[in-house]
Design a protein around this motif. Structure first.
Motif, PDB file in Angstrom:
ATOM      1  N   TYR A  50      42.601  45.536  44.256  1.00  0.00           N
ATOM      2  CA  TYR A  50      41.960  45.658  42.954  1.00  0.00           C
ATOM      3  C   TYR A  50      43.008  46.057  41.916  1.00  0.00           C
ATOM      4  O   TYR A  50      43.833  46.942  42.168  1.00  0.00           O
ATOM      5  CB  TYR A  50      40.839  46.695  42.987  1.00  0.00           C
ATOM      6  N   ASN A  51      42.987  45.410  40.760  1.00  0.00           N
ATOM      7  CA  ASN A  51      43.939  45.765  39.710  1.00  0.00           C
ATOM      8  C   ASN A  51      43.418  46.952  38.901  1.00  0.00           C
ATOM      9  O   ASN A  51      42.378  47.541  39.217  1.00  0.00           O
ATOM     10  CB  ASN A  51      44.261  44.557  38.824  1.00  0.00           C
ATOM     11  N   GLU A  52      44.128  47.283  37.836  1.00  0.00           N
ATOM     12  CA  GLU A  52      43.825  48.496  37.069  1.00  0.00           C
ATOM     13  C   GLU A  52      42.483  48.435  36.353  1.00  0.00           C
ATOM     14  O   GLU A  52      41.938  49.468  35.962  1.00  0.00           O
ATOM     15  CB  GLU A  52      44.942  48.765  36.059  1.00  0.00           C
ATOM     16  N   ILE A  53      41.909  47.245  36.183  1.00  0.00           N
ATOM     17  CA  ILE A  53      40.596  47.152  35.541  1.00  0.00           C
ATOM     18  C   ILE A  53      39.505  46.791  36.537  1.00  0.00           C
ATOM     19  O   ILE A  53      38.407  46.408  36.154  1.00  0.00           O
ATOM     20  CB  ILE A  53      40.629  46.148  34.378  1.00  0.00           C
ATOM     21  N   GLY A  54      39.829  46.918  37.827  1.00  0.00           N
ATOM     22  CA  GLY A  54      38.818  46.738  38.864  1.00  0.00           C
ATOM     23  C   GLY A  54      38.559  45.315  39.301  1.00  0.00           C
ATOM     24  O   GLY A  54      37.608  45.057  40.037  1.00  0.00           O
ATOM     25  N   GLN A  55      39.400  44.377  38.870  1.00  0.00           N
ATOM     26  CA  GLN A  55      39.234  42.991  39.299  1.00  0.00           C
ATOM     27  C   GLN A  55      39.930  42.772  40.634  1.00  0.00           C
ATOM     28  O   GLN A  55      41.007  43.316  40.884  1.00  0.00           O
ATOM     29  CB  GLN A  55      39.809  42.035  38.255  1.00  0.00           C
ATOM     30  N   ALA A  56      39.313  41.965  41.490  1.00  0.00           N
ATOM     31  CA  ALA A  56      39.918  41.649  42.785  1.00  0.00           C
ATOM     32  C   ALA A  56      41.060  40.661  42.605  1.00  0.00           C
ATOM     33  O   ALA A  56      40.932  39.675  41.872  1.00  0.00           O
ATOM     34  CB  ALA A  56      38.866  41.066  43.723  1.00  0.00           C
ATOM     35  N   VAL A  57      42.166  40.939  43.262  1.00  0.00           N
ATOM     36  CA  VAL A  57      43.357  40.089  43.187  1.00  0.00           C
ATOM     37  C   VAL A  57      43.673  39.587  44.601  1.00  0.00           C
ATOM     38  O   VAL A  57      43.898  40.383  45.512  1.00  0.00           O
ATOM     39  CB  VAL A  57      44.566  40.876  42.636  1.00  0.00           C
ATOM     40  N   PHE A  83      38.487  34.104  48.066  1.00  0.00           N
ATOM     41  CA  PHE A  83      38.591  35.468  47.565  1.00  0.00           C
ATOM     42  C   PHE A  83      39.935  36.094  47.918  1.00  0.00           C
ATOM     43  O   PHE A  83      40.506  36.852  47.134  1.00  0.00           O
ATOM     44  CB  PHE A  83      37.447  36.306  48.139  1.00  0.00           C
TER      45      PHE A  83
END
Length: 241
Positions: free
Chosen positions: A122-129, A169
């Motif tokens: 998860y990146n700093e804004i909560g999006q899955a990477v 994903f």
């Protein structure tokens, strides 16, 4: 090139799905150089439990905290399964359709390896990477009925959408499906479906892009992330179910 063959059929050599996968593997060996195929038979392979210490370790990682020493030995089994999965350049997935979706053994395997900080983050804004990039997958499936697009049964196909979603994903978006269908109507239709699928499988393996899989491979962990460190302190428990 290392191809990991993930087998989710319990029927072994009697499996029609395996006949199709075998056609792909044989053609790949014949037409591509330096191919190594490893097989994980999910019905004859001990997978670590996603419970007890391991479920606590999973939620500890999801909270961004380090794993405690009490959970280290158990979690290392999960890490070995992940490392083995990531060691492949490409994947061949053999899975019949069960009850509109996938067999329980395959779901268990997916739940084992798809872990935060390893196959996605998860990146700093909560999006899955996604973290598994530059790899290919062939999914071979057999279905009792005809679930092809435009057919009345297509709305019940939860197998292909789920597999595309879960592997997409984590970053595997180059996925091709070979679906043998219908299998349970008449023997003639079954053999025709299997024969057509075997021809399709053999033809895919001959394509030039399969010869360059290893050369085009990108790092599985492009962000350079490492598994969370193990410490003496007991982590804060998650209340999530």
């Amino acid at each position: 090139m290392k191809l990991l063959h993930i087998v989710a059929s319990p029927r072994g050599e009697k499996s029609n799905t395996m006949r199709i996968s075998g056609a792909f593997a044989d053609s790949l060996r014949e037409h591509q150089e330096n191919v190594v195929i490893e097989t994980v038979d999910l019905y004859n392979h001990d997978l670590p439990a996603i419970a007890g210490d391991n479920i606590e370790a999973k939620y500890t990682l999801m909270l961004g905290q380090p794993i405690s020493k009490d959970h280290a030995e158990s979690w290392s089994q999960i890490e070995r399964a992940i490392t083995h999965f990531l060691s492949a350049d490409a994947y061949l997935l053999t899975t019949p359709m069960w009850n509109f979706s996938i067999p329980y053994a395959l779901k268990y395997y997916i739940d084992c390896i798809v872990q935060p900080g390893y196959l996605f983050r998860y990146n700093e804004i909560g999006q899955a990477v996604p973290m598994v990039l530059g790899k290919k997958m062939i999914c071979v499936s057999s279905r009792g009925g005809d679930y092809s697009p435009g057919s009345p049964m297509n709305v019940f196909d939860f197998q292909e959408p789920y597999l595309r979603a879960i592997f997409g994903f984590i970053g595997i978006t180059d996925i091709e499906f070979i679906n043998a269908q219908p299998m349970d109507i008449t023997p003639e239709l079954r053999e025709g479906a299997v024969g057509a699928a075997m021809e399709h499988a053999a033809a895919l393996a001959v394509r030039p892009d399969w010869a360059t899989v290893a050369a085009d491979r990108l790092p599985a962990n492009p962000a350079g992330l490492k598994p969370r460190p193990i410490v003496d302190d007991e982590p804060v428990a998650s209340t999530a179910g």
